[in-house]
Design a protein around this motif. Structure first.
Motif, PDB file in Angstrom:
ATOM      1  N   TYR A   1      43.825  37.878  60.391  1.00 30.00           N
ATOM      2  CA  TYR A   1      42.912  37.859  59.254  1.00 30.00           C
ATOM      3  C   TYR A   1      43.410  38.765  58.129  1.00 30.00           C
ATOM      4  CZ  TYR A   1      39.516  35.169  61.926  1.00 30.00           C
ATOM      5  OH  TYR A   1      38.888  34.176  62.625  1.00 30.00           O
ATOM      6  N   LEU A   2      44.066  39.876  58.488  1.00 27.75           N
ATOM      7  CA  LEU A   2      44.657  40.735  57.462  1.00 27.75           C
ATOM      8  C   LEU A   2      45.757  39.982  56.724  1.00 27.75           C
ATOM      9  CD1 LEU A   2      44.941  43.470  56.084  1.00 27.75           C
ATOM     10  CD2 LEU A   2      46.437  44.202  57.954  1.00 27.75           C
ATOM     11  N   ALA A   3      46.556  39.202  57.452  1.00 19.52           N
ATOM     12  CA  ALA A   3      47.603  38.398  56.810  1.00 19.52           C
ATOM     13  C   ALA A   3      46.985  37.344  55.880  1.00 19.52           C
ATOM     14  CB  ALA A   3      48.475  37.733  57.872  1.00 19.52           C
ATOM     15  N   ILE A   4      45.898  36.694  56.307  1.00 18.70           N
ATOM     16  CA  ILE A   4      45.210  35.723  55.437  1.00 18.70           C
ATOM     17  C   ILE A   4      44.707  36.412  54.179  1.00 18.70           C
ATOM     18  CG2 ILE A   4      43.186  34.226  55.247  1.00 18.70           C
ATOM     19  CD1 ILE A   4      43.471  33.576  58.193  1.00 18.70           C
ATOM     20  N   PHE A   5      44.127  37.594  54.336  1.00 20.32           N
ATOM     21  CA  PHE A   5      43.611  38.358  53.200  1.00 20.32           C
ATOM     22  C   PHE A   5      44.742  38.702  52.225  1.00 20.32           C
ATOM     23  CE2 PHE A   5      41.872  42.102  51.042  1.00 20.32           C
ATOM     24  CZ  PHE A   5      40.573  41.694  50.782  1.00 20.32           C
ATOM     25  N   LEU A   6      45.894  39.119  52.768  1.00 14.83           N
ATOM     26  CA  LEU A   6      47.038  39.459  51.917  1.00 14.83           C
ATOM     27  C   LEU A   6      47.583  38.232  51.185  1.00 14.83           C
ATOM     28  CD1 LEU A   6      48.947  41.928  54.273  1.00 14.83           C
ATOM     29  CD2 LEU A   6      47.650  42.506  52.222  1.00 14.83           C
ATOM     30  N   LEU A   7      47.622  37.093  51.872  1.00 11.46           N
ATOM     31  CA  LEU A   7      48.058  35.858  51.212  1.00 11.46           C
ATOM     32  C   LEU A   7      47.087  35.465  50.098  1.00 11.46           C
ATOM     33  CD1 LEU A   7      49.229  33.802  54.330  1.00 11.46           C
ATOM     34  CD2 LEU A   7      50.690  34.705  52.512  1.00 11.46           C
ATOM     35  N   GLY A   8      45.795  35.685  50.342  1.00 13.21           N
ATOM     36  CA  GLY A   8      44.813  35.443  49.283  1.00 13.21           C
ATOM     37  C   GLY A   8      45.018  36.388  48.107  1.00 13.21           C
ATOM     38  N   MET A   9      45.333  37.658  48.397  1.00 13.17           N
ATOM     39  CA  MET A   9      45.594  38.615  47.325  1.00 13.17           C
ATOM     40  C   MET A   9      46.832  38.231  46.515  1.00 13.17           C
ATOM     41  SD  MET A   9      44.764  42.376  48.939  1.00 13.17           S
ATOM     42  CE  MET A   9      45.293  43.155  47.414  1.00 13.17           C
ATOM     43  N   SER A  10      47.857  37.727  47.210  1.00 15.59           N
ATOM     44  CA  SER A  10      49.058  37.312  46.481  1.00 15.59           C
ATOM     45  C   SER A  10      48.740  36.188  45.501  1.00 15.59           C
ATOM     46  CB  SER A  10      50.148  36.871  47.466  1.00 15.59           C
ATOM     47  OG  SER A  10      49.852  35.616  48.058  1.00 15.59           O
ATOM     48  N   LEU A  11      47.818  35.309  45.896  1.00 10.41           N
ATOM     49  CA  LEU A  11      47.384  34.255  44.982  1.00 10.41           C
ATOM     50  C   LEU A  11      46.538  34.835  43.863  1.00 10.41           C
ATOM     51  CD1 LEU A  11      47.590  31.185  44.637  1.00 10.41           C
ATOM     52  CD2 LEU A  11      45.439  30.979  45.860  1.00 10.41           C
ATOM     53  N   GLY A  12      45.697  35.828  44.209  1.00 11.66           N
ATOM     54  CA  GLY A  12      44.875  36.473  43.196  1.00 11.66           C
ATOM     55  C   GLY A  12      45.694  37.153  42.118  1.00 11.66           C
ATOM     56  N   GLN A  13      46.825  37.732  42.499  1.00 10.74           N
ATOM     57  CA  GLN A  13      47.704  38.345  41.505  1.00 10.74           C
ATOM     58  C   GLN A  13      48.231  37.333  40.499  1.00 10.74           C
ATOM     59  OE1 GLN A  13      50.679  40.264  43.977  1.00 10.74           O
ATOM     60  NE2 GLN A  13      49.620  42.235  43.886  1.00 10.74           N
ATOM     61  N   GLU A  14      48.306  36.067  40.910  1.00  8.63           N
ATOM     62  CA  GLU A  14      48.800  35.016  40.020  1.00  8.63           C
ATOM     63  C   GLU A  14      47.708  34.473  39.099  1.00  8.63           C
ATOM     64  OE1 GLU A  14      51.888  34.268  39.865  1.00  8.63           O
ATOM     65  OE2 GLU A  14      52.757  34.962  41.757  1.00  8.63           O
ATOM     66  N   VAL A  15      46.480  34.372  39.605  1.00  7.24           N
ATOM     67  CA  VAL A  15      45.452  33.643  38.859  1.00  7.24           C
ATOM     68  C   VAL A  15      44.417  34.536  38.183  1.00  7.24           C
ATOM     69  CG1 VAL A  15      45.718  31.656  40.385  1.00  7.24           C
ATOM     70  CG2 VAL A  15      43.937  33.340  40.877  1.00  7.24           C
ATOM     71  N   LEU A  16      44.278  35.800  38.599  1.00  3.76           N
ATOM     72  CA  LEU A  16      43.236  36.649  38.022  1.00  3.76           C
ATOM     73  C   LEU A  16      43.562  37.165  36.620  1.00  3.76           C
ATOM     74  CD1 LEU A  16      41.971  38.764  41.065  1.00  3.76           C
ATOM     75  CD2 LEU A  16      40.775  36.952  39.863  1.00  3.76           C
ATOM     76  N   PRO A  17      44.782  37.659  36.337  1.00  6.18           N
ATOM     77  CA  PRO A  17      45.060  38.160  34.980  1.00  6.18           C
ATOM     78  C   PRO A  17      44.922  37.065  33.926  1.00  6.18           C
ATOM     79  CG  PRO A  17      46.760  38.869  36.535  1.00  6.18           C
ATOM     80  CD  PRO A  17      45.939  37.834  37.235  1.00  6.18           C
ATOM     81  N   ASP A  18      44.434  37.454  32.771  1.00  2.00           N
ATOM     82  CA  ASP A  18      44.298  36.485  31.678  1.00  2.00           C
ATOM     83  C   ASP A  18      45.677  36.104  31.156  1.00  2.00           C
ATOM     84  OD1 ASP A  18      41.641  36.775  31.995  1.00  2.00           O
ATOM     85  OD2 ASP A  18      41.265  37.847  30.116  1.00  2.00           O
ATOM     86  N   PRO A  19      46.033  34.840  31.144  1.00  2.00           N
ATOM     87  CA  PRO A  19      47.344  34.428  30.614  1.00  2.00           C
ATOM     88  C   PRO A  19      47.395  34.615  29.101  1.00  2.00           C
ATOM     89  CG  PRO A  19      46.019  32.517  31.181  1.00  2.00           C
ATOM     90  CD  PRO A  19      45.247  33.704  31.644  1.00  2.00           C
ATOM     91  N   PRO A  20      48.514  35.093  28.562  1.00  2.00           N
ATOM     92  CA  PRO A  20      48.581  35.350  27.118  1.00  2.00           C
ATOM     93  C   PRO A  20      48.653  34.089  26.277  1.00  2.00           C
ATOM     94  CG  PRO A  20      50.691  35.815  28.158  1.00  2.00           C
ATOM     95  CD  PRO A  20      49.732  35.527  29.261  1.00  2.00           C
ATOM     96  N   THR A  21      49.180  32.999  26.832  1.00  2.00           N
ATOM     97  CA  THR A  21      49.341  31.758  26.070  1.00  2.00           C
ATOM     98  C   THR A  21      48.887  30.569  26.897  1.00  2.00           C
ATOM     99  OG1 THR A  21      51.604  31.383  26.864  1.00  2.00           O
ATOM    100  CG2 THR A  21      51.341  32.731  24.862  1.00  2.00           C
ATOM    101  N   LEU A  22      48.705  29.452  26.213  1.00  2.00           N
ATOM    102  CA  LEU A  22      48.341  28.226  26.921  1.00  2.00           C
ATOM    103  C   LEU A  22      49.459  27.782  27.860  1.00  2.00           C
ATOM    104  CD1 LEU A  22      46.496  25.907  24.372  1.00  2.00           C
ATOM    105  CD2 LEU A  22      45.580  26.922  26.459  1.00  2.00           C
ATOM    106  N   LYS A  23      50.703  28.009  27.443  1.00  2.00           N
ATOM    107  CA  LYS A  23      51.820  27.647  28.303  1.00  2.00           C
ATOM    108  C   LYS A  23      51.800  28.477  29.583  1.00  2.00           C
ATOM    109  CE  LYS A  23      56.856  27.235  28.453  1.00  2.00           C
ATOM    110  NZ  LYS A  23      58.131  27.422  27.697  1.00  2.00           N
TER     111      LYS A  23
END
Length: 527
Positions: free
Chosen positions: A359-381
């Motif tokens: 479950y810790l590994a699942i949580f870490l994999l979820g966090m790795s995805l969160g690092q990609e999708v949580l920050p606001d992207p600067p451009t539409l691209k």
């Protein structure tokens, strides 16, 4: 008649690498041949209202096929697409009237998100549900107008300019697709924890004994994965006083303890309550004393410490799973986990203790995805490139599952959270989130330039029902657990007809949603 004694379940060492010829979990007969064999070897207690019968009923289950599980759970993505198309069509038809929210809107949201989901997981008219959602989605998608064509197709996109100007470095704004994804997973989990106690819920969707896959097994892992996605927020750079700063280890530990304490307290309270009222429990789920709240509570504490060892979350999770699976498959640990007597505290709670690594590994994999999708992207691209990043997590997880399950022949096990189970959960949830992002990207591409990032009317991005659940998800989950216990103590669920069961489940759903709606209406956010 005395209840038959339960023997330690030993499914034939299917988690071990030297047994390569065992059938894959996806080939399990949905009708439950393994379940029939178990019933013949271990006859049911005669009293259907007894604690022994209720525990026997959910013991030794083999689950169902992955294809069916994916189709059933994927109805949540179809519901989102249908709602998103209708919302965009309504807004383009009458922007001035769209902002008004009413009880009629809330009822429409229940009809789109709740009814199809609950019909699907109770195995009622699944194909009809899918056809209805597809038909409604196509109808409303056809009504969404395309943006006007630009005279000069080589000129800069005005939507892109507006989007780039509104970007603030270090700011993390809520993501609509993520809020809806988490809320729908929460609704599915809350409904299943009571529905499984009724005959209206197919047992092939209930948690398997040791090896196999089911809807509820996927739901447990999805709960942890989605928590990991949003759990990445405290570890992202923050904007303080006009500067972008990175959080320290001390801050991360304090945030983890702040998150963990109430959840661990709920785990202890649940243990005390279930023991005091002699509530039925299936010891092979997490152990004699361990429960899911304890697993959830410990996760935020271990994450900051793990990040001090390796900052690459995906690599850390993969290494953790490979090491754990090697110990399980190549040492006597696997045999001990599957069949040891519950003679001491560790043996009695071995499922919860050792599955924590998975479950810790699942949580870490979820966090790795969160690092990609949580920050606001600067451009539409950059916003569109997130689709590629999420697709990368999906491909990585699928490759891990294929290697463990198809090459080495190790079947998924929610009970011990082994490597193929964890990769399956991460892959499926990454794929679902990718679908949600794709749906949003498609519909929002029709918006006028001024609404590209902000300024949208209330209710356009996230429906009221799911927004309320997402803002108070832990509260919703706690209320659902309390109501589940209350219903089981007051109603003989296994004696209910299908009609009465659906009536009770409908009332239960409205009751566990009510606190979240009231809190949201009052502007209060607990957890």
């Amino acid at each position: 008649m005395q209840p038959a004694a339960h023997k330690p379940y030993s499914p034939g060492r299917r988690g071990h690498a030297w047994v390569l010829a065992q059938p894959h979990a996806g080939s399990v007969d949905p009708c439950g041949a393994d379940q029939v064999a178990r019933q013949m070897a271990d006859p049911a207690p005669s009293d259907r209202t007894s604690k022994a019968y209720k525990e026997w009923r959910v013991s030794g289950l083999a689950g169902g096929s992955m294809a069916e599980i994916h189709i059933v759970v994927s109805t949540v993505a179809l519901a989102y697409w249908c709602w998103k198309c209708k919302t965009a069509a309504d807004y383009h038809r009458s922007p001035a009237r769209f902002a008004a929210r009413s009880w009629r809107t809330l009822l429409q949201e229940c009809g789109v998100f709740l009814v199809p989901m609950f019909l699907a997981v109770t195995d009622r008219h699944l194909l009809t549900v899918i056809a209805a959602l597809l038909g409604m989605g196509v109808y409303y998608r056809w009504q969404v107008p395309d943006p006007p064509r630009r005279a000069d197709k080589w000129a800069p996109d005005p939507r892109a300019d507006e989007y780039a100007k509104s970007h603030v470095p270090g700011r993390t704004t809520p993501k609509a697709y993520l809020s809806i994804y988490r809320a729908e997973m929460m609704l599915l989990t809350c409904f299943c924890i009571l529905a499984v106690d009724f005959d209206v819920f197919p047992l092939r969707f209930a948690k398997v004994e040791t090896f196999g896959t089911s809807v509820m097994d996927l739901g447990v892992g999805s709960f942890v994965f989605s928590a990991g996605v949003v759990g990445a927020k405290p570890f992202l750079p923050r904007r303080i006083g006009g500067k972008v700063v990175t959080t320290s280890l001390g801050h991360q530990l304090r945030a983890g303890l702040w998150t963990a304490f109430p959840v661990l307290a709920l785990g202890v309270a649940r243990l005390v309550l279930t023991e005091s009222v002699d509530y039925q429990k299936h010891a092979s789920e997490y152990g004699t004393h361990w429960n899911f709240f304890i697993t959830l509570g410990l996760l935020p504490i271990f994450v900051p410490l793990g990040l001090r060892v390796c900052s690459n979350l995906r690599a850390t999770a993969t290494a953790l799973l490979v090491g754990y699976q090697a110990l399980y498959s190549l040492t006597p640990l696997g045999a001990w986990l599957e069949g040891a007597e519950r003679s001491d505290l560790v043996a009695a709670n071995r499922e919860g203790i050792f599955s924590f690594a998975g479950y810790l590994a699942i949580f870490l994999l979820g966090m790795s995805l969160g690092q990609e999708v949580l920050p606001d992207p600067p451009t539409l691209k950059a916003r569109r490139m997130r689709l590629v990043a999420v697709l990368g997590v999906w491909v990585t997880a699928f490759a891990g599952y294929a290697l463990a399950a198809l090459v080495f022949g190790i079947e998924p096990s929610r009970r011990f959270a082994n490597a193929p189970y964890c990769f399956w959960v991460a892959g499926f949830n990454s794929a679902m989130l990718w679908l949600f992002m794709l749906i949003e990207e498609d519909i929002d591409s029709k918006l006028p330039p001024a609404l590209a990032r902000a300024g949208r009317p209330p209710g356009y991005d996230v429906p009221l029902l799911l927004e309320a659940v997402n803002r108070n998800s832990l509260t919703t989950f706690l209320v659902a657990n309390l109501l589940t216990g209350a219903v089981n103590m007051q109603v003989e669920t296994l004696l209910c007809s299908n009609a009465r069961a659906m009536l009770i489940l409908s009332g239960y759903t409205l009751l566990f949603l009510l606190p979240a709606l009231v809190l949201h209406r009052a502007g209060i956010r607990l957890r």
